[in-house]
Design a protein around this motif. Structure first.
Motif: not given
Length: 290
Positions: A62-84
């Motif tokens: 499947g395909i998902g959205q990578p995120k990091f858990n910011n202690p103040y703002n909650g889960w925030c998206p990680i921007m990725t490119d189309d590389g491997q």
């Protein structure tokens, strides 16, 4: 008494019957019909896949959205490119037994897959601070995988019914077993079901005609099936296999028995190096690998 094939067909149509129950009954049928490669796929679905993630059938990715858990703002998206690396961290692999997937798919919402330490560390280096990272994906993707196996199993029962293979209760006659071996259902990843229609040594038995000569028509059909299955192989194996398939095609066009045997041996050698691939195992069984 209704045969077990029609029972399974009915189960596939009933949404209240879990996919895991459907596959257990399908495994019984595959065992009774001596369809060993199909049984292998069913076992992997029921017990979980023990292979490299990239060797999983496509419907279990499947395909998902990578995120990091910011202690103040909650889960925030990680921007990725189309590389491997970007593709890797966006891909979720459903390795679990199908019963576990059914539990995960219950209800609506989003699930989180946490990355292994190596990926976590790589992602954290791009963040302003060390924060937990995870891949968020919809439960719908698991439900799609569950529907895939249900639908493919239904297709299989329809194919069996079309060939008159219904079973007498839980029993199948020898004629039905032989007929079932001729039925090809590409269930695994669109490429694996029962590949080939021969058992025993590919050159010395199944692919010989009554006169003792190589049965070119039968090998030509096998070559078609191998080419159809190739996308389900690991990419490196598929690339190595391509010249041998071309050699087999050329040998068949020239009615060269010696070259056909050489090409089959080359194909076997390449596939034997693809340890852990169910697709490779199915092709090997079809050409008579022990």
């Amino acid at each position: 008494m209704v045969g077990i094939v029609l029972e399974l067909q009915r189960d596939c149509l009933e949404s209240t019957v879990p996919a895991s129950s459907i596959l257990r009954k399908a495994k019984v049928i595959a065992a009774k019909l001596e369809l060993n490669q199909l049984k292998t796929w069913l076992s992997a679905e029921l017990e979980g896949y023990n292979c490299a993630p990239n060797d999983l059938p496509e419907y279990r990715k499947g395909i998902g959205q990578p995120k990091f858990n910011n202690p103040y703002n909650g889960w925030c998206p990680i921007m990725t490119d189309d590389g491997q690396f970007g593709r890797i961290i966006r891909t979720v692999f459903f390795m679990q037994p199908i019963a576990e997937l059914e539990e995960l798919a219950a209800g609506d919402g989003t699930l989180i897959m946490y990355y292994n330490p190596t990926v976590q560390e790589t992602l954290q280096r791009s963040l302003p601070a060390r924060m937990e990272c995870g891949l968020h994906f919809s439960k719908t993707q698991i439900k799609v995988a569950l529907d895939y196996v249900r639908n493919k199993t239904l297709d299989w029962t329809l194919e069996l019914e079309g060939h008159g293979i219904l079973g007498d209760g839980f029993t199948f006659g020898e004629a039905q077993k032989n007929e079932a071996k001729m039925v090809t259902n590409h269930i695994y990843g669109g490429n694996i079901g029962v590949i080939g229609d021969v058992e025993g040594d590919a050159v010395n038995s199944g692919f010989l005609s009554n006169s003792g000569n190589v049965d070119f028509a039968k090998i030509s059909r096998l070559a078609d099936q191998i080419e159809e299955a190739t996308p389900g192989l690991p990419r490196a194996t598929a690339e190595k296999l391509r010249p041998s398939i071309e050699m087999l095609r050329s040998s068949l066009e020239n009615d060269d028995e010696s070259a056909v045997k050489k090409a089959l041996s080359a194909i076997r050698k390449v596939l034997e190096g693809a340890g852990g691939s169910l697709v490779a195992s199915a092709i090997l069984a079809a050409i008579g690998a022990s």
